[in-house]
Write a protein that holds these residues in place. Structure first.
Motif, mmCIF file in Angstrom:
data_model
loop_
_atom_site.group_PDB
_atom_site.id
_atom_site.type_symbol
_atom_site.label_atom_id
_atom_site.label_comp_id
_atom_site.label_asym_id
_atom_site.label_seq_id
_atom_site.Cartn_x
_atom_site.Cartn_y
_atom_site.Cartn_z
ATOM 1 N N MET A 110 22.735 -43.677 23.500
ATOM 2 C CA MET A 110 22.078 -42.599 24.210
ATOM 3 C C MET A 110 23.160 -41.694 24.805
ATOM 4 S SD MET A 110 19.293 -42.780 27.337
ATOM 5 C CE MET A 110 18.017 -43.515 26.368
ATOM 6 N N GLU A 111 23.000 -40.423 24.578
ATOM 7 C CA GLU A 111 23.962 -39.447 25.072
ATOM 8 C C GLU A 111 23.759 -39.185 26.562
ATOM 9 O OE1 GLU A 111 25.419 -36.510 22.877
ATOM 10 O OE2 GLU A 111 25.022 -37.436 20.951
ATOM 11 N N TRP A 112 24.763 -38.643 27.212
ATOM 12 C CA TRP A 112 24.659 -38.379 28.645
ATOM 13 C C TRP A 112 23.575 -37.358 28.955
ATOM 14 C CZ3 TRP A 112 25.328 -33.818 31.277
ATOM 15 C CH2 TRP A 112 25.901 -32.758 30.569
ATOM 16 N N THR A 113 23.325 -36.438 28.017
ATOM 17 C CA THR A 113 22.267 -35.447 28.250
ATOM 18 C C THR A 113 20.886 -36.101 28.227
ATOM 19 O OG1 THR A 113 22.307 -34.873 25.899
ATOM 20 C CG2 THR A 113 23.597 -33.486 27.394
ATOM 21 N N ASP A 114 20.737 -37.160 27.425
ATOM 22 C CA ASP A 114 19.473 -37.903 27.430
ATOM 23 C C ASP A 114 19.278 -38.616 28.765
ATOM 24 O OD1 ASP A 114 18.829 -37.178 24.805
ATOM 25 O OD2 ASP A 114 19.910 -38.896 23.978
ATOM 26 N N VAL A 115 20.351 -39.201 29.275
ATOM 27 C CA VAL A 115 20.285 -39.876 30.576
ATOM 28 C C VAL A 115 19.955 -38.857 31.664
ATOM 29 C CG1 VAL A 115 21.603 -41.162 32.298
ATOM 30 C CG2 VAL A 115 21.855 -41.711 29.863
ATOM 31 N N LEU A 116 20.602 -37.710 31.622
ATOM 32 C CA LEU A 116 20.335 -36.645 32.587
ATOM 33 C C LEU A 116 18.859 -36.231 32.530
ATOM 34 C CD1 LEU A 116 21.456 -34.561 34.641
ATOM 35 C CD2 LEU A 116 21.899 -33.068 32.685
ATOM 36 N N GLY A 117 18.346 -36.046 31.329
ATOM 37 C CA GLY A 117 16.944 -35.674 31.159
ATOM 38 C C GLY A 117 16.000 -36.736 31.684
ATOM 39 N N LEU A 118 16.316 -37.997 31.426
ATOM 40 C CA LEU A 118 15.472 -39.091 31.916
ATOM 41 C C LEU A 118 15.478 -39.170 33.441
ATOM 42 C CD1 LEU A 118 16.191 -41.932 29.344
ATOM 43 C CD2 LEU A 118 13.981 -40.853 29.816
ATOM 44 N N VAL A 119 16.651 -39.047 34.049
ATOM 45 C CA VAL A 119 16.737 -39.115 35.512
ATOM 46 C C VAL A 119 15.979 -37.941 36.137
ATOM 47 C CG1 VAL A 119 18.299 -39.010 37.495
ATOM 48 C CG2 VAL A 119 18.856 -40.459 35.535
ATOM 49 N N PRO A 150 13.048 -37.998 25.964
ATOM 50 C CA PRO A 150 13.010 -37.958 27.426
ATOM 51 C C PRO A 150 11.976 -36.949 27.953
ATOM 52 C CG PRO A 150 15.281 -38.053 26.714
ATOM 53 C CD PRO A 150 14.434 -37.844 25.471
ATOM 54 N N ILE A 151 11.882 -35.792 27.327
ATOM 55 C CA ILE A 151 10.907 -34.791 27.761
ATOM 56 C C ILE A 151 9.487 -35.284 27.493
ATOM 57 C CG2 ILE A 151 9.980 -32.484 27.289
ATOM 58 C CD1 ILE A 151 12.848 -31.523 26.897
ATOM 59 N N ILE A 152 9.268 -35.858 26.337
ATOM 60 C CA ILE A 152 7.926 -36.338 25.978
ATOM 61 C C ILE A 152 7.471 -37.441 26.923
ATOM 62 C CG2 ILE A 152 6.549 -37.472 24.188
ATOM 63 C CD1 ILE A 152 8.507 -36.155 22.128
ATOM 64 N N VAL A 153 8.318 -38.444 27.122
ATOM 65 C CA VAL A 153 7.926 -39.614 27.914
ATOM 66 C C VAL A 153 7.731 -39.265 29.388
ATOM 67 C CG1 VAL A 153 8.677 -41.887 28.724
ATOM 68 C CG2 VAL A 153 8.956 -41.268 26.318
ATOM 69 N N THR A 154 8.722 -38.628 29.989
ATOM 70 C CA THR A 154 8.615 -38.362 31.424
ATOM 71 C C THR A 154 7.482 -37.388 31.729
ATOM 72 O OG1 THR A 154 10.346 -36.659 31.330
ATOM 73 C CG2 THR A 154 11.024 -38.901 31.919
ATOM 74 N N GLY A 214 13.522 -36.238 34.804
ATOM 75 C CA GLY A 214 12.103 -36.459 34.548
ATOM 76 C C GLY A 214 11.507 -37.528 35.440
ATOM 77 N N ILE A 215 12.253 -38.591 35.665
ATOM 78 C CA ILE A 215 11.774 -39.673 36.540
ATOM 79 C C ILE A 215 11.598 -39.149 37.966
ATOM 80 C CG2 ILE A 215 12.444 -41.860 37.617
ATOM 81 C CD1 ILE A 215 13.682 -42.595 34.827
ATOM 82 N N CYS A 216 12.558 -38.364 38.439
ATOM 83 C CA CYS A 216 12.453 -37.819 39.800
ATOM 84 C C CYS A 216 11.211 -36.948 39.954
ATOM 85 C CB CYS A 216 13.694 -37.007 40.145
ATOM 86 S SG CYS A 216 15.170 -38.009 40.405
ATOM 87 N N THR A 217 10.975 -36.052 39.018
ATOM 88 C CA THR A 217 9.817 -35.171 39.134
ATOM 89 C C THR A 217 8.512 -35.913 38.874
ATOM 90 O OG1 THR A 217 10.075 -34.417 36.849
ATOM 91 C CG2 THR A 217 11.111 -33.085 38.564
ATOM 92 N N THR A 218 8.570 -36.958 38.083
ATOM 93 C CA THR A 218 7.356 -37.724 37.771
ATOM 94 C C THR A 218 6.910 -38.555 38.966
ATOM 95 O OG1 THR A 218 7.881 -37.807 35.426
ATOM 96 C CG2 THR A 218 6.415 -39.503 36.258
ATOM 97 N N VAL A 219 7.826 -39.246 39.611
ATOM 98 C CA VAL A 219 7.439 -40.140 40.709
ATOM 99 C C VAL A 219 7.157 -39.386 42.007
ATOM 100 C CG1 VAL A 219 8.658 -42.118 39.723
ATOM 101 C CG2 VAL A 219 9.804 -40.698 41.423
ATOM 102 N N ALA A 220 7.453 -38.102 42.050
ATOM 103 C CA ALA A 220 7.235 -37.327 43.275
ATOM 104 C C ALA A 220 5.773 -37.342 43.710
ATOM 105 C CB ALA A 220 7.710 -35.890 43.081
ATOM 106 N N VAL A 221 4.841 -37.449 42.796
ATOM 107 C CA VAL A 221 3.413 -37.410 43.135
ATOM 108 C C VAL A 221 2.865 -38.785 43.538
ATOM 109 C CG1 VAL A 221 2.470 -37.783 40.817
ATOM 110 C CG2 VAL A 221 1.224 -36.370 42.431
ATOM 111 N N VAL A 222 3.594 -39.841 43.265
ATOM 112 C CA VAL A 222 3.106 -41.200 43.541
ATOM 113 C C VAL A 222 2.753 -41.418 45.016
ATOM 114 C CG1 VAL A 222 3.703 -43.657 43.471
ATOM 115 C CG2 VAL A 222 4.168 -42.198 41.490
ATOM 116 N N PRO A 223 3.579 -41.002 45.987
ATOM 117 C CA PRO A 223 3.182 -41.191 47.384
ATOM 118 C C PRO A 223 1.881 -40.451 47.741
ATOM 119 C CG PRO A 223 5.520 -40.694 47.248
ATOM 120 C CD PRO A 223 4.952 -40.484 45.881
ATOM 121 N N GLN A 224 1.666 -39.286 47.148
ATOM 122 C CA GLN A 224 0.443 -38.535 47.414
ATOM 123 C C GLN A 224 -0.776 -39.248 46.840
ATOM 124 O OE1 GLN A 224 0.622 -35.388 49.245
ATOM 125 N NE2 GLN A 224 -1.403 -36.232 49.570
#
Length: 86
Positions: free
Chosen positions: A1-10, A61-65, A12-22
């Motif tokens: 996995m390239e560093w850009t994939d890791v960057l995209g996943l991180v 990464p874009i599709i999954v997150t 995406g994870i940050c923006t995805t989990v932002a709604v969980v507390p709400q």
């Protein structure tokens, strides 16, 4: 996995989990009056378009997150419609 994939996943994870507390708060209190359904509707359209974009680019990464984000934001919109005061 390239560093850009890791960057995209991180990112995406940050923006995805932002709604969980709400979502958690809405489920616990059943109060959603201060949350804008219009904002969540626009967000859902945007996230859906990101999923489509990810599919056209074959970018996992874009599709999954954004797919997970679409489901979570859709759940929040459902809770807003279910618990809103009539």
């Amino acid at each position: 996995m390239e560093w850009t994939d890791v960057l995209g996943l991180v990112a995406g994870i940050c923006t995805t989990v932002a709604v969980v507390p709400q979502i958690k708060k809405a489920l616990q209190t059943k109060k959603v009056e201060d949350i804008s359904p219009g904002m969540f509707s626009i967000l859902i359209v945007g996230v859906f378009l990101w999923v489509v974009y990810g599919i056209t680019q074959k970018d996992m990464p874009i599709i999954v997150t954004n797919g997970v984000s679409l489901a979570l934001n859709g759940m929040m919109l459902f809770l807003m419609l279910r618990y809103r005061e009539k």
